[in-house]
Scaffold this active site. Sequence first.
Site, PDB file in Angstrom:
ATOM      1  N   GLU A  40       0.698  -1.198  -0.248  1.00 31.39           N
ATOM      2  CA  GLU A  40       0.109  -0.054  -0.123  1.00 31.39           C
ATOM      3  C   GLU A  40       0.781   1.197  -0.028  1.00 31.39           C
ATOM      4  OE1 GLU A  40      -3.638   0.194   1.856  1.00 31.39           O
ATOM      5  OE2 GLU A  40      -3.491  -1.700   2.801  1.00 31.39           O
ATOM      6  N   ASP A  41       0.598   2.143  -0.805  1.00 33.82           N
ATOM      7  CA  ASP A  41       0.952   3.567  -0.997  1.00 33.82           C
ATOM      8  C   ASP A  41       2.402   3.889  -1.031  1.00 33.82           C
ATOM      9  OD1 ASP A  41      -1.476   3.557   0.236  1.00 33.82           O
ATOM     10  OD2 ASP A  41      -1.172   4.945   2.011  1.00 33.82           O
ATOM     11  N   CYS A  80      -6.624   4.580  -2.821  1.00 32.32           N
ATOM     12  CA  CYS A  80      -7.033   3.279  -2.589  1.00 32.32           C
ATOM     13  C   CYS A  80      -8.226   2.985  -3.450  1.00 32.32           C
ATOM     14  CB  CYS A  80      -6.979   2.982  -1.216  1.00 32.32           C
ATOM     15  SG  CYS A  80      -5.543   3.346   0.041  1.00 32.32           S
ATOM     16  N   ASP A 248      -0.015  -0.327  -4.714  1.00 32.60           N
ATOM     17  CA  ASP A 248      -1.521   0.053  -5.246  1.00 32.60           C
ATOM     18  C   ASP A 248      -1.641   1.518  -5.508  1.00 32.60           C
ATOM     19  OD1 ASP A 248      -1.633   1.372  -2.518  1.00 32.60           O
ATOM     20  OD2 ASP A 248      -3.570   0.476  -2.179  1.00 32.60           O
ATOM     21  N   HIS A 249      -0.714   2.324  -5.387  1.00 32.54           N
ATOM     22  CA  HIS A 249      -0.675   3.887  -6.044  1.00 32.54           C
ATOM     23  C   HIS A 249       0.440   4.327  -5.532  1.00 32.54           C
ATOM     24  CE1 HIS A 249      -2.221   5.141  -2.079  1.00 32.54           C
ATOM     25  NE2 HIS A 249      -3.453   4.166  -2.199  1.00 32.54           N
TER      26      HIS A 249
END
Length: 618
Positions: A40-41, A80, A248-249
Amino acid sequence: MFQRTIMDRWMVLFQLIMVFLISHGSIAQERPNIVWITSEDNSKHYMKLYDSDGVETPHIEQLSETGLVFDHAFSNGPVCSVARSTLITGSYAPRIGAQYHRKMKTVPMPDDLEMFPFYLREAGYYTANNAKEDYNLDKGSKVWDESSNKASYTNRKEGQPFFYVHNFSVTHEGQLHFGPEKMEKIPVSTLPPSGNLQPNHPQTALFEYTRAYYLDRIAEMDRQVGELIDQLKEDGLLENTFVFYFGDHGGVMPGSKGYLYETGLHVPLVIHVPEKYKERVSYKAGARVQEFVSFVDFGPTVLHLAGVKVPRHMDGEPFLRKNNKFPNDVTYGYADRFDEKYDFVRSVRKGKYKYIRNFHPFNFDGLWNDYRYKQMAYQEWLDLYRSGKLNQHQRRFFEAKPVEMLFDIEKDPYEINNLAEDPAYEEQLLAMRKELGDWLLSMPDLSFYPEYYLIEEAFDDPVAFGQDHKKDIKNYYATINLAIKDFHEVEKALHRKLQDDDPWVRYWALCALSSFGKEAKTLEDAVNEISKNDPIRINRVRASQFLGICGVSNPMRDIEKALYSTEDPHEALLILNILVQMADGPFGFSTSIEVAKLVPTVAEDSNVIRRLEYLKGK
């Protein structure tokens, strides 16, 4: 007749045998397993695999030795729920109504389309997700065999092929919501070297610590990834399994997550390609792939690898295929609402050039968002701005944006030098503007209507609504495009549009005027009329906003009055966004909301509450 009956019976028997064999694994391993590992992130900027200032990630790097490193992989959304809604549908979020973070109303999947794991299940795959979903759409009941923090590929039938998603949260933005006590407990000397800070960031000890701690979290994520890969090896599955690792980004250093800059969209992607399936891929193991791939393409790619037909209603295309004669070099991005903060930004990158279109340029990047500003580095950045201690590049985050931005990413990776007004790049600017415009009209992009209106009028069937209103959206786009031109060229056209029968033409004419600012003050009388008498509340608010931007009058009482009169918390949130923009911008206005005057449905909304708490504390 008798022969035909016998043949029919044999065909039915054959089909039953095939279904049995697939479901029980006898021929299932002819199809590869597919694993997605998501962290994540984090954008690609923090890993030594991509950036010399990044941290080493030996387990992910080892994965690349038997596979591919993609140098141009992109999330289409920098947050997200929008990114994951794009991934799971293979569809652009602004086309299907999934572009707002987080959803105020879930939208249905488009007709004739399911989330892509549904098609894998139909083909005999076991589908498992551990554990984050965060979709802005109605999921339905047949997407996952299992989706929970206990989900695992090990729960499948013996030999059954599987698609498994495993999410690691150790790099999530919340990890940077620490206070001074964290810095005392974990001194910077124990962390990886911070490396060079972005040139648009304050060059302070706090920013250095924040980046160093973030690199430490990425190193921990890599260790956890290594454990999962080792488990796949131990289970004897790696030789039959495509393994995707990706963020995820974008990352969570200030100005990244939630923004359409490269640090918000450009993600790491490494794919292990099993030796037995290498002929299905046009790239050789160990290659660094230059083709552009986007999240919209990931679902179609998985279906293609599994031998499942890609539904024609998906927007993406498979990028792992046997023949790749025309590799892609374009990616699109979108940013709308993030929790309580509104904006409307679109981007396209083609090759080395990046074009960003700010449809509400008066919404400066640093507009308050409660979750972002839990991070100490964000707080320090704002404090330094207010005390006048930033240079011109560092200040830009808190100032109105240009309508158009153009960057040469190879020369300017952190998007500092806007080339949009440089005559030497006019041809490139026009080409990129057309590229973006063609794309958003082809969807069409639903965000040309305010979110609260879409919730009420469109979100029962967003795709059908978009198709029914293609001509209207084209008209709204043409209206806001007047903001690109010289004001004196378009002054008369804007005056006509302020009197148009379509309320959303008037809306976008007002947004265009606010983009021009004081230069458009000559239309003050027409705008003043709208501020008092337009039947659409948000148009009265946008008119008041323009009058405030131009210094004609203090708009706050009129905007507050509109806030008190709405019963819709979604409309109220947009009005509050405008109040915050007017209060925190360079205009010197203040506001004092009387909560008792708000309709209960508005006052009790969680996003509204965050805005009210911020305004109360100013």
